[in-house]
Design a protein around this motif. Structure first.
Motif, mmCIF file in Angstrom:
data_model
loop_
_atom_site.group_PDB
_atom_site.id
_atom_site.type_symbol
_atom_site.label_atom_id
_atom_site.label_comp_id
_atom_site.label_asym_id
_atom_site.label_seq_id
_atom_site.Cartn_x
_atom_site.Cartn_y
_atom_site.Cartn_z
ATOM 1 N N TRP A 51 -4.924 -5.358 2.896
ATOM 2 C CA TRP A 51 -3.564 -4.815 2.993
ATOM 3 C C TRP A 51 -3.155 -4.596 4.442
ATOM 4 N N TYR A 52 -1.856 -4.801 4.708
ATOM 5 C CA TYR A 52 -1.281 -4.372 5.975
ATOM 6 C C TYR A 52 0.182 -4.013 5.760
ATOM 7 N N LEU A 53 0.453 -2.734 5.850
ATOM 8 C CA LEU A 53 1.817 -2.215 5.784
ATOM 9 C C LEU A 53 2.005 -1.349 7.024
ATOM 10 N N GLU A 54 2.760 -1.856 7.966
ATOM 11 C CA GLU A 54 2.862 -1.215 9.276
ATOM 12 C C GLU A 54 3.576 0.123 9.222
ATOM 13 N N LYS A 55 4.625 0.217 8.413
ATOM 14 C CA LYS A 55 5.440 1.433 8.371
ATOM 15 C C LYS A 55 5.072 2.284 7.157
ATOM 16 N N PRO A 56 5.092 3.617 7.315
ATOM 17 C CA PRO A 56 4.800 4.509 6.189
ATOM 18 C C PRO A 56 5.789 4.282 5.047
ATOM 19 N N SER A 57 5.285 4.340 3.813
ATOM 20 C CA SER A 57 6.138 4.128 2.651
ATOM 21 C C SER A 57 5.466 4.700 1.409
ATOM 22 N N LEU A 58 6.256 4.865 0.353
ATOM 23 C CA LEU A 58 5.688 5.327 -0.910
ATOM 24 C C LEU A 58 4.669 4.331 -1.438
ATOM 25 N N ARG A 59 4.969 3.046 -1.270
ATOM 26 C CA ARG A 59 4.042 2.005 -1.714
ATOM 27 C C ARG A 59 2.721 2.112 -0.970
ATOM 28 N N GLY A 60 2.815 2.295 0.346
ATOM 29 C CA GLY A 60 1.613 2.437 1.142
ATOM 30 C C GLY A 60 0.788 3.642 0.734
ATOM 31 N N TRP A 117 -3.960 5.848 -2.058
ATOM 32 C CA TRP A 117 -4.488 6.739 -3.093
ATOM 33 C C TRP A 117 -5.409 5.991 -4.048
ATOM 34 N N ILE A 118 -4.995 4.777 -4.427
ATOM 35 C CA ILE A 118 -5.804 3.979 -5.353
ATOM 36 C C ILE A 118 -7.064 3.458 -4.676
ATOM 37 N N GLY A 119 -6.892 2.903 -3.467
ATOM 38 C CA GLY A 119 -8.011 2.231 -2.808
ATOM 39 C C GLY A 119 -8.838 3.096 -1.892
ATOM 40 N N LYS A 120 -8.363 4.315 -1.617
ATOM 41 C CA LYS A 120 -9.068 5.225 -0.718
ATOM 42 C C LYS A 120 -9.306 4.599 0.659
ATOM 43 N N GLY A 121 -8.301 3.888 1.144
ATOM 44 C CA GLY A 121 -8.407 3.272 2.461
ATOM 45 C C GLY A 121 -7.116 3.422 3.235
#
Length: 218
Positions: free
Chosen positions: A163-172, A177-181
């Motif tokens: 995964w790579y999501l640069e900006k904070p978001s609900l999806r991120g 939460w699911i992946g603990k990463g």
């Protein structure tokens, strides 16, 4: 400052317990959600008959059948994971399918390096490494990438799916939460500085999931 997942012994033990529990449903999530990205990633490994591929972390062994489609059940597949629950599921797959070219090992990804390979006391040439949804959660992820490249033969392939999501978001936040990463680590950006023939596709799952690949320089 970057958050270091599993930075303490207690954090690591909690993470292992979490993934032991997650192993029960992991295949249902992984097979459905990451199927397109996984198919592309394993193709990028460019596996051929008789080669050796290292899968760190290997989880429940969901990648094994894909590897063997290219290897034609030849060569060697080595799966490493820190969760005994995940490895139990992987071993069940091996037994069910009668695969004889797969070895699994309970170990910390940070310990998989040239010394680990030499300690095996085998004449193994690692042709390809696949890091599947692990570097976003593991500590010392840069060190792990460096170690994986050091293990590879010259021109050997390394492929990372994560995964790579640069900006904070609900999806991120949900993915964390699911992946603990972490979802904002510059994993593929770091890989680009270490390999030749670098390529990245970050369009999977509506963006956010990437597959990055490259070859070890000669």
């Amino acid at each position: 400052m970057e958050t270091q997942m599993y930075g303490t012994k207690e954090e690591q033990e909690n993470a292992i317990r979490y993934y032991d529990k997650l192993s029960v449903i992991y295949d249902y999530i992984s097979n459905w959600y990451y199927k397109k990205a996984r198919n592309y990633a394993i193709k990028e490994l460019q596996l051929k008959n008789g080669q050796t591929v290292l899968n760190v972390p290997c989880g429940t062994g969901v990648n094994f059948k894909y590897f063997n489609e290219y290897l034609n059940n030849s060569g060697l597949i080595i799966g490493i994971d820190l969760s005994s629950g995940m490895l139990d599921k992987a071993k069940q797959k091996i037994e069910k399918n009668g695969w004889t070219n797969i070895e699994t090992e309970l170990n910390d990804a940070t310990k998989i390096d040239r010394n680990w390979l030499d300690y095996r006391n085998e004449q193994i040439t690692v042709d390809a490494v696949f890091c599947d949804l692990g570097l976003s959660g593991l500590p010392e992820w840069r060190k792990i990438i460096d170690n994986m490249i050091s293990i590879l033969k010259p021109n050997g392939r390394i492929v990372i799916l994560d995964w790579y999501l640069e900006k904070p978001s609900l999806r991120g936040n949900f993915v964390k939460w699911i992946g603990k990463g972490e979802v904002d680590r510059p994993i593929y950006q770091y890989l680009e500085t270490k390999v030749s023939n670098f390529k990245v596709d970050d369009s999977f799952n509506y963006g956010g999931v990437f597959v990055a690949s490259g070859s070890k320089p000669e």
